[in-house]
Design an enzyme around this catalytic site. Structure first.
Site, PDB file in Angstrom:
ATOM      1  N   LYS A  64       0.829  -1.201   0.000  1.00 49.17           N
ATOM      2  CA  LYS A  64       0.000   0.000   0.000  1.00 49.17           C
ATOM      3  C   LYS A  64       0.868   1.257   0.000  1.00 49.17           C
ATOM      4  O   LYS A  64       0.354   2.363  -0.053  1.00 49.17           O
ATOM      5  CB  LYS A  64      -0.888  -0.005   1.253  1.00 49.17           C
ATOM      6  N   ARG A  65       2.159   1.071   0.091  1.00 48.07           N
ATOM      7  CA  ARG A  65       3.005   2.272   0.162  1.00 48.07           C
ATOM      8  C   ARG A  65       2.930   3.045  -1.143  1.00 48.07           C
ATOM      9  O   ARG A  65       3.183   2.503  -2.219  1.00 48.07           O
ATOM     10  CB  ARG A  65       4.447   1.862   0.439  1.00 48.07           C
TER      11      ARG A  65
END
Ligand code: GLU
Length: 495
Positions: free
Chosen positions: A258-259
């Site tokens: 999700k970064r």
């Protein structure tokens, strides 16, 4: 399929950046539209006020526009008078009108339950280990009761009345027959108490009004689809076909990181991935040309011809950053020299060491030569200059590196002397790559290591570098001879 009727859309919610998965969704929609001579529409779904990000509405079309164009939607005039605006927050009255219509026809109802009550119901259901869902408290309020509450301006939402038993079944182009039990489908909220529609209502209303024939979107929206189908049925509208694209996975098959730095298209572009390479890469995330074809490099035009929804896989698609690097390197290798130069320059200018270098090495002719030598070593444009810094900055040479294998400093001085000798008689105007290569290889003969190794180290300071004749060609005759002399002096100090 009747080609004329295909109408598809990309409908992102603004999150501040374009996710690689979003680019894939947009691309597949685009390809499908082009393949079938249909229409590709771009609309923004910004009804979730909690997730709103400044500027995102502008950024999304800016970013998509780098890759391909759309036919209708945001920033386009075609059909805009009839079907626009294409930003959902500017269409609130449309959704209200349709929500009212459903309430009037008994297909939806106002719900006055407070957040506290809903929370208490949820907790009780959890305690009983039941699925959490709306308990239907306001489903059957009398007309009078509703009218009274409305007169009091009681805050309320509008909920869809999900009726009947059995399953909602639909045929997904990617996943085949998909079925959800109605028991699992809640009386979902269509209109929130602030008057904003939920995703479900706005999405279905817009897809209908914009004449969408195929909904191509990420698998994470699959659980929403039965709700949408119930809504289409409640309105009495035709239901579009659905194609849910496989999830994106990390190489260990966990859900993709999700970064933001790992998934934002803008960040990949900023790191020097070429749009063509990135597009080629995302095209292969869950699709292949089928028929045992192994082609991996596709231009946008080739993708349009090759693309077929039938060749999208159901299983998750692994996001392999090494493959992206490989593809990008292929695209860099094939860039016309001029383009490589203009695209690399901004990255070079950002290098902290670039500022202080000799002016002659900032000239495009010089940088162009560097790029000729470095091109095949580049995976992304932000790497430019990194592996060949000695072409810009004078290298620091470790004299102990200069001798080849067991050669003594004396022997190495002699070898460098020979190299210097043959190079010094090459006229400036014959200082060409091929010519230098021929001269140096001929001189070295069988003893390539003895001669070319010290020359490489003298010119680059490195153990690994492009071949010495390429370095010599880039840095020019004078610098070449100077660096050989310096190396000789360093060796002389060792004797
Ligand atoms: N607004 C949704 C998103 O952010 C669109 C999903 C759909 O295509 O229906 O992806």
């Amino acid at each position: 399929m009747d080609n004329e009727t295909v109408r598809v859309r990309f409908a992102p919610s603004p999150t501040g950046y374009l996710h690689v998965g979003g680019l894939r969704t947009a691309l597949y929609n685009y390809l499908f539209a082009r393949k079938h001579k249909g229409t590709f529409i771009f609309r923004i779904e910004d009804t979730d006020r909690n997730r709103l990000v400044e500027d995102a509405k502008e950024k999304l079309p800016d970013t998509i526009g780098i890759f391909f164009d759309w036919d209708e939607g945001i920033r386009k005039t075609k059909n805009a008078a009839e079907q626009g605006p294409y930003i959902q927050s500017e269409r609130l009255e449309v959704y209200r009108k349709y929500a009212d219509e459903l309430v009037e026809r008994g297909k939806a109802y106002p719900c006055f339950c407070s957040a506290d009550r809903l929370e208490a119901v949820r907790k009780e259901q959890e305690a009983r280990k039941e699925p959490t869902r709306y308990d239907g408290c306001c489903r059957d309020l009398s007309k009078e009761e509703v009218a009274d509450r409305m007169r009091e301006n009681a805050p309320h939402v509008v909920r869809l009345r999900v009726e009947g038993m059995g399953d909602v079944v639909f045929d997904d182009i990617v996943r085949g027959t998909v079925s959800f039990s109605k028991k699992t489908i809640d009386d979902q909220v269509l209109l929130k108490s602030d008057g904003f529609p939920t995703y479900h209502l706005a999405n279905v209303v817009d897809d209908h009004l914009m004449g969408i024939t195929h909904v191509i979107r990420g698998e994470e929206w699959l659980p929403s689809t039965p709700k949408h189908i119930i809504l289409y049925e409640a309105f009495g509208w035709d239901i579009p076909r659905f194609a849910h694209l496989p999830l994106l996975l990390n190489p260990d098959r966990s859900k993709l990181s999700k970064r933001q730095g790992d998934v934002a298209v803008e960040e990949y572009l900023a790191k020097g991935y070429l749009p063509e390479a990135l597009l080629n890469f995302v095209a292969l995330l869950g699709w292949n040309p089928g028929g045992g074809k192994t082609q991996e490099i596709f231009s946008l035009g080739e993708l349009v011809s090759a693309f077929d929804l039938a060749h999208i896989h159901k299983g998750g698609a692994v996001f392999d950053a090494r493959k992206l690097d490989w593809l990008n390197a292929q695209y860099i290798k094939n860039l016309p020299a001029e383009e490589l130069l203009t695209k690399s320059l901004p990255f070079l200018l950002k290098k902290p060491w670039f500022d202080g270098i000799d002016a002659s090495r900032k000239e495009s002719e010089y940088v162009d030569r560097v790029l000729t030598v470095e091109r095949d070593r580049l995976q992304k444009l932000s790497d430019v200059g990194d592996s060949v810094r000695f072409l810009f900055v004078e290298p620091t040479v470790d004299p102990t590196l200069l001798p080849w294998k067991k050669n003594t400093p004396k022997e190495t001085i002699a070898a460098l002397g020979v190299m210097r000798e043959v190079l010094s008689i090459v006229p400036e105007n014959e200082w060409m790559r091929e010519r230098l290569e021929t001269i140096l290889l001929e001189t070295a003969g069988e003893k390539k290591g003895d001669f070319l190794w010290p020359l490489r180290v003298a010119l680059s300071g490195e153990k690994q570098s492009p071949p010495p004749f390429e370095i010599a060609w880039v840095i020019g005759k004078q610098t070449t001879l100077e660096r050989i002399e310096n190396a000789g002096t360093l060796l002389g100090n060792m004797v």
